[in-house]
Design an enzyme around this catalytic site. Structure first.
Site, PDB file in Angstrom:
ATOM      1  N   CYS A  77       0.830  -1.195   0.000  1.00  0.00           N
ATOM      2  CA  CYS A  77       0.000   0.000   0.000  1.00  0.00           C
ATOM      3  C   CYS A  77       0.874   1.258   0.000  1.00  0.00           C
ATOM      4  O   CYS A  77       1.596   1.501  -0.960  1.00  0.00           O
ATOM      5  CB  CYS A  77      -1.002  -0.043   1.153  1.00  0.00           C
ATOM      6  SG  CYS A  77      -2.316   1.201   1.002  1.00  0.00           S
ATOM      7  N   HIS A 175      -3.777  -4.945  -0.191  1.00  0.00           N
ATOM      8  CA  HIS A 175      -3.296  -5.494   1.083  1.00  0.00           C
ATOM      9  C   HIS A 175      -3.394  -7.017   1.037  1.00  0.00           C
ATOM     10  O   HIS A 175      -4.471  -7.559   1.267  1.00  0.00           O
ATOM     11  CB  HIS A 175      -4.150  -4.980   2.240  1.00  0.00           C
ATOM     12  CG  HIS A 175      -3.917  -3.549   2.579  1.00  0.00           C
ATOM     13  ND1 HIS A 175      -2.960  -3.150   3.483  1.00  0.00           N
ATOM     14  CD2 HIS A 175      -4.492  -2.419   2.110  1.00  0.00           C
ATOM     15  CE1 HIS A 175      -2.969  -1.830   3.573  1.00  0.00           C
ATOM     16  NE2 HIS A 175      -3.884  -1.364   2.742  1.00  0.00           N
ATOM     17  N   GLU A 177      -2.421  -9.073   3.185  1.00  0.00           N
ATOM     18  CA  GLU A 177      -2.739  -9.570   4.527  1.00  0.00           C
ATOM     19  C   GLU A 177      -4.215  -9.428   4.869  1.00  0.00           C
ATOM     20  O   GLU A 177      -4.676 -10.006   5.845  1.00  0.00           O
ATOM     21  CB  GLU A 177      -1.865  -8.854   5.571  1.00  0.00           C
ATOM     22  CG  GLU A 177      -2.289  -7.448   5.951  1.00  0.00           C
ATOM     23  CD  GLU A 177      -1.941  -6.345   4.947  1.00  0.00           C
ATOM     24  OE1 GLU A 177      -2.212  -5.170   5.263  1.00  0.00           O
ATOM     25  OE2 GLU A 177      -1.431  -6.641   3.847  1.00  0.00           O
TER      26      GLU A 177
END
Length: 193
Positions: A77, A175, A177
């Protein structure tokens, strides 16, 4: 494997730590240049505003360290955006790893782009086992235009680079994650590079 997440006060670090733990690895948080240099893999997260994040990097000397790293580095990001030449956000000079300037979406679209969007034109080992047009989670108002270093593309009003790669440096605008099993697969691929 020694995994270091760069801790410079501008990251959603816990979710990255948990994702790496779910993959069976441990990561350490550090802003210590020696510890970062000795890592096998480095993750450079970022959430927030570009100019204040860059100020934090400069205060700790990490702005000059990161571009010299030789091991695989993954910017996520804002981390990816800071690896570019510059950002319109706060008129920020970036680290200059990727040869592209980050610009703001036009007022025609709602910003930030928040939620799930597709990635395609996948061109790297980072996306091994990931199909074209899979959905990843994004939250951003600024973007890197398509360029020669783009390894994934997303469309939001226009096509832009949702992932970049140059040598040992990788960046994802999305993202991984927060992108479920497929995002974790991308993190796992990065750890295998």
């Amino acid at each position: 494997m020694r995994i270091v997440i760069i801790n410079y006060g501008a990251g959603n670090i816990q979710s990255i730590m948990f994702a790496i733990e779910r993959l069976g690895f441990k990561a350490v948080l550090s802003n210590n240049p020696k510890e970062i240099q000795q890592a096998d893999k480095v993750i450079f997260p970022g959430v927030g505003e570009a100019s204040s994040a860059m100020k934090k990097l400069k205060e700790s000397g990490l702005d000059s360290l990161i571009p010299t790293l030789k091991q695989p580095v993954l910017g996520i990001c804002l981390g990816m955006q800071l690896m570019c030449k510059s950002s319109e956000e706060g008129d920020t000079k970036g680290l200059g790893i990727f040869d592209v300037d980050v610009i703001k979406f036009t007022p025609k679209v709602k910003v930030p782009q928040m939620g799930w969007n597709q990635i395609y034109n996948l061109k790297s080992d980072l996306f091994k086992g990931i199909s074209e047009d899979e959905f990843m989670y994004l939250v951003h108002s600024f973007y890197a235009p398509n360029c020669t270093e783009a390894i994934a593309t997303t469309n939001y009003e226009l096509e832009y680079a949702s992932a970049l790669q140059k040598d040992n440096f990788y960046g994802t605008q999305f993202h991984p994650e927060k992108s479920g099993a497929l995002g974790e697969k991308i993190l796992e691929n990065f750890l295998k590079i």
